[in-house]
Enzyme design. Structure first.
Site, PDB file in Angstrom:
ATOM      1  N   LYS A  60       1.761  -1.516  21.477  1.00  0.00           N
ATOM      2  CA  LYS A  60       2.717  -2.415  20.814  1.00  0.00           C
ATOM      3  C   LYS A  60       2.623  -2.331  19.291  1.00  0.00           C
ATOM      4  CE  LYS A  60       2.505  -5.785  24.624  1.00  0.00           C
ATOM      5  NZ  LYS A  60       1.320  -5.242  25.350  1.00  0.00           N
ATOM      6  N   THR A 121       6.248 -11.542  28.105  1.00  0.00           N
ATOM      7  CA  THR A 121       6.465 -12.332  29.320  1.00  0.00           C
ATOM      8  C   THR A 121       5.517 -13.520  29.415  1.00  0.00           C
ATOM      9  OG1 THR A 121       5.119 -10.685  30.494  1.00  0.00           O
ATOM     10  CG2 THR A 121       7.512 -10.512  30.714  1.00  0.00           C
ATOM     11  N   GLN A 190       0.742 -15.222  32.299  1.00  0.00           N
ATOM     12  CA  GLN A 190       2.145 -14.840  32.399  1.00  0.00           C
ATOM     13  C   GLN A 190       3.008 -16.064  32.724  1.00  0.00           C
ATOM     14  OE1 GLN A 190       3.228 -12.104  31.446  1.00  0.00           O
ATOM     15  NE2 GLN A 190       1.907 -10.382  31.988  1.00  0.00           N
ATOM     16  N   ARG A 211      -3.574  -7.138  37.780  1.00  0.00           N
ATOM     17  CA  ARG A 211      -4.559  -7.810  38.621  1.00  0.00           C
ATOM     18  C   ARG A 211      -4.212  -7.878  40.108  1.00  0.00           C
ATOM     19  NH1 ARG A 211      -5.024 -12.052  33.716  1.00  0.00           N
ATOM     20  NH2 ARG A 211      -2.975 -11.101  33.405  1.00  0.00           N
TER      21      ARG A 211
END
Length: 235
Positions: A60, A121, A190, A211
């Site tokens: 990012k 998110t 999230q 995960r």
């Protein structure tokens, strides 16, 4: 057809590479993120690629244009097949990233995909400082800018995919994190989550799952189950 990307969110290369080895023959993509890359460096990208996977290097980038250009160039040379930047870095930074992408490809002979991050998110409506616009509209606006600046696609939640595809075209790619089999948030950070089937139905091209796969008793079986759910969706 949508593809599964498994997030290797581990603090050490040996653990990550071992997990990737256990997942051979399942998902085509592995994701190397900030924690793993800071611990292990470019060597872990090569190690995962050597197992036969395509690698999404999820760092990012968000910095001044010249710095991002060099960082993307180095990321490509490390063997990454997909890299990303923050779209909030603006047009000059994004276009510099595209330049770095092609400069790196002169060494590797292959041009990776370049994605722009819209809204994380983990972010809910009202949590973006100084931005009162609907989060979906804001993400779609950023995506349209990314398309104009030469990116291949964006990172977005499944809830924004339809509007992004309408604005940017069906060939503009959407990569969706926050995927949770069963739809639960899973006790993590999230917020805007979808099931694999929901995300594929919405039009997502790549689904990132961490995960629920890597934390499963049988990671390969978990990955195959998600891929089967994805494949069952007709769109």
């Amino acid at each position: 057809m949508a593809e599964l990307v498994v997030a290797l969110d581990f603090p050490a290369a040996d653990v990550a590479v071992d997990m990737a080895g256990r997942l051979r023959g399942t998902a085509p993509w592995m994701k190397v993120g900030l924690e793993l890359f800071c611990a292990a460096g470019p060597d872990v990208v090569r190690a995962v690629a050597d197992l036969g996977f395509r690698v999404f290097l999820d760092l990012k980038f968000h910095d001044i244009p010249n710095t991002v250009r060099g960082a993307v160039r180095s990321a490509v040379r490390s063997g990454a097949d997909m890299v990303n930047i923050h779209l909030m870095g603006g047009e000059r930074m994004a276009r510099a990233a595209v330049e770095g992408l092609h400069e790196g490809a002169q060494t590797t002979g292959s041009v990776p995909l370049l994605f722009g991050v819209t809204v994380l998110t983990s972010t809910a409506q009202g949590e973006l400082p100084g931005i009162s616009t609907d989060i979906g509209e804001y993400a779609a606006s950023l995506a349209a800018s990314g398309a104009a600046w030469g990116l291949n696609g964006v990172v977005c939640s499944g809830y924004e995919v339809e509007s992004i595809k309408k604005r940017c075209g069906a060939s503009f790619l959407c990569l969706t994190p926050g995927i949770r089999p069963g739809g639960g948030a899973g006790g993590d950070d999230q917020r805007r989550v979808m099931t694999p089937a929901q995300a594929v139905s919405a039009g997502s091209d790549y689904l990132v799952v961490g995960r629920p796969v890597t934390g499963a008793a049988d990671p390969a079986a978990a990955a195959r189950a998600i891929m089967a759910e994805m494949a069952a969706v007709r769109r």
